[in-house]
Structure formats: structure tokens, C-alpha cells
Scaffold this motif. Structure first.
Motif, short mmCIF file in Angstrom:
data_model
loop_
_atom_site.label_atom_id
_atom_site.label_comp_id
_atom_site.label_asym_id
_atom_site.label_seq_id
_atom_site.Cartn_x
_atom_site.Cartn_y
_atom_site.Cartn_z
N ILE A 1 14.74 -30.33 24.36
CA ILE A 1 13.86 -31.45 24.71
C ILE A 1 13.22 -31.23 26.08
O ILE A 1 12.05 -31.56 26.28
N GLN A 2 13.95 -30.63 27.01
CA GLN A 2 13.37 -30.33 28.33
C GLN A 2 12.21 -29.34 28.20
O GLN A 2 11.17 -29.52 28.82
N GLU A 3 12.39 -28.31 27.39
CA GLU A 3 11.34 -27.31 27.23
C GLU A 3 10.11 -27.89 26.53
O GLU A 3 8.98 -27.59 26.90
N VAL A 4 10.33 -28.74 25.54
CA VAL A 4 9.20 -29.39 24.86
C VAL A 4 8.38 -30.19 25.86
O VAL A 4 7.15 -30.12 25.87
N ILE A 5 9.06 -30.94 26.71
CA ILE A 5 8.37 -31.78 27.69
C ILE A 5 7.54 -30.92 28.65
O ILE A 5 6.39 -31.24 28.94
N ILE A 6 8.10 -29.82 29.11
CA ILE A 6 7.37 -28.92 30.01
C ILE A 6 6.15 -28.32 29.30
O ILE A 6 5.05 -28.31 29.85
N ARG A 7 6.34 -27.86 28.07
CA ARG A 7 5.25 -27.18 27.37
C ARG A 7 4.14 -28.11 26.90
O ARG A 7 2.97 -27.73 26.93
N TYR A 8 4.48 -29.33 26.47
CA TYR A 8 3.40 -30.20 25.99
C TYR A 8 2.50 -30.63 27.15
O TYR A 8 1.35 -31.01 26.93
N LYS A 9 3.00 -30.57 28.37
CA LYS A 9 2.18 -30.93 29.53
C LYS A 9 1.15 -29.85 29.86
O LYS A 9 0.20 -30.10 30.59
N LYS A 10 1.34 -28.64 29.33
CA LYS A 10 0.49 -27.51 29.69
C LYS A 10 -0.35 -26.95 28.55
O LYS A 10 -1.48 -26.51 28.78
N GLU A 11 0.17 -26.91 27.35
CA GLU A 11 -0.44 -26.10 26.30
C GLU A 11 -1.45 -26.78 25.37
O GLU A 11 -2.49 -26.21 25.11
N PRO A 12 -1.19 -27.96 24.85
CA PRO A 12 -2.18 -28.56 23.94
C PRO A 12 -3.43 -29.04 24.69
O PRO A 12 -3.36 -29.32 25.89
N TYR B 1 16.53 -22.57 20.18
CA TYR B 1 17.78 -23.27 20.50
C TYR B 1 18.61 -23.59 19.26
O TYR B 1 19.65 -24.25 19.37
N SER B 2 18.16 -23.14 18.10
CA SER B 2 18.88 -23.39 16.83
C SER B 2 19.20 -24.87 16.63
O SER B 2 20.32 -25.23 16.27
N ILE B 3 18.20 -25.71 16.87
CA ILE B 3 18.41 -27.13 16.65
C ILE B 3 17.89 -27.51 15.26
O ILE B 3 17.09 -26.79 14.66
N GLU B 4 18.37 -28.62 14.76
CA GLU B 4 18.09 -29.03 13.39
C GLU B 4 16.77 -29.78 13.23
O GLU B 4 16.11 -29.67 12.20
N GLY C 1 17.30 -33.15 17.58
CA GLY C 1 18.67 -33.26 17.08
C GLY C 1 19.26 -31.89 16.85
O GLY C 1 18.61 -30.99 16.30
N GLY C 2 20.47 -31.72 17.32
CA GLY C 2 21.14 -30.44 17.17
C GLY C 2 22.64 -30.62 16.97
O GLY C 2 23.16 -31.73 17.00
N ARG C 3 23.31 -29.52 16.79
CA ARG C 3 24.76 -29.56 16.58
C ARG C 3 25.51 -30.03 17.82
O ARG C 3 26.49 -30.74 17.72
N GLU D 1 22.29 -27.52 23.64
CA GLU D 1 21.03 -26.94 23.15
C GLU D 1 19.99 -28.02 22.88
O GLU D 1 18.79 -27.79 23.02
N THR D 2 20.44 -29.21 22.52
CA THR D 2 19.51 -30.31 22.25
C THR D 2 18.84 -30.77 23.54
O THR D 2 17.63 -31.03 23.56
#
Length: 144
Positions: free
Chosen positions: A114-125, A77-80, A103-105, A109-110
Motif C-alpha cells: 500500500i505504501q508503494e502504491v501511494i508513492i507511485r500513483y502520485k507520480k505515474e498516471p 509483494y505476493s498480495i492477494e 489484502g495479503g496473507r 507485505e500488505t
């Protein structure tokens, strides 16, 4: 700034992290900062009333996966900036279990990041949640 990963309950000061990001923002490209705070809720699986949650993790695996998730999503997402802090230990109702900040421009994209992080942390670690119910029973659930 603390790295993304697994931390013991109360090991980090979430307000201090947020403040650090705001005050040390030398990158003037950021136009949107979003955060997500996941807290312990009173109603668990099958609508059973929860008295507390116990979170456990295989920390080496989970830390590596969380770093990988953050790096991939930052690039996608090219976020900072993107941080994910997940806590382990015993949690009462209303206590924070996970904190994500991005944080992003621009907000679009920000928000997506954050939505994708929330979905992935529920499944992957490698994270396990034990719901302890007010009737004295409990159940282990995979995922955060």
C-alpha cells in the motif's frame, strides 16, 4: 468488483467496496486488509489556504498506468488483492480523492504494497490537480 482506475466523484460507494471485499472473500488466505483514503486538505502549496481542489485526468493513460501499478505491486509483494480508485471532479475540503485497499496473507507485505502504491500513483498516471485558494487565485500541480 469495480476495476482499479479513474472514476468521477461520487461514482463509487467506498463503504460498499470495502464491504464487498469483506463479504466476498472466498480466498481464505487473506490475513490483513489495509486501506488508505486521501482527502482534500485545507492547506496547499506554500501554506496557502485552499477552498477547493479540481482533479483532471487523461483517463485512458491513467487507467492503464493504474492497472499496471496494481499488477506489478501485487506480484512484487505476493498480495492477494489491490485496488486503487482515483476520483476526478471538484472537491471540497475533507472530501475523498483517492481510495486504496490491499489484502495479503500478512500485514508486512500488505503495508509495503500500500505504501508503494501511494508513492507511485502520485507520480505515474496522467493526473492534474488545480488548487483553488481562498484569495481567488489558483495553481495547477502535476501528480495527484
Amino acid at each position: 468488483m469495480k476495476q482499479s482506475g479513474i472514476y468521477k466523484k461520487n461514482e463509487l460507494n467506498l463503504l460498499q467496496i470495502f464491504e464487498e471485499i469483506l463479504t466476498n472473500n472466498k480466498n481464505k488466505k487473506i490475513g490483513a486488509i489495509l486501506s488508505f483514503l486521501g482527502i482534500t486538505r485545507e492547506i496547499g502549496k506554500e501554506n496557502k489556504k485552499v477552498s477547493k481542489i479540481e482533479m483532471q485526468s487523461y483517463q485512458t493513460h491513467a487507467n492503464n498506468v493504474i492497472k499496471q501499478i496494481c499488477n506489478e505491486i501485487k506480484e512484487k509483494y505476493s498480495i492477494e488483492l489491490l485496488y486503487l480508485y482515483h476520483f476526478i471532479g471538484e472537491f471540497a475540503i475533507g472530501e475523498p480523492i483517492v481510495f486504496v485497499i490491499s489484502g495479503g496473507r500478512h500485514r508486512d507485505e500488505t503495508i509495503k504494497a500500500i505504501q508503494e502504491v501511494i508513492i507511485r500513483y502520485k507520480k505515474e498516471p496522467a493526473l492534474w490537480k488545480k488548487e483553488v485558494y481562498i484569495d481567488g487565485t489558483h495553481e495547477w500541480l502535476s501528480g495527484a
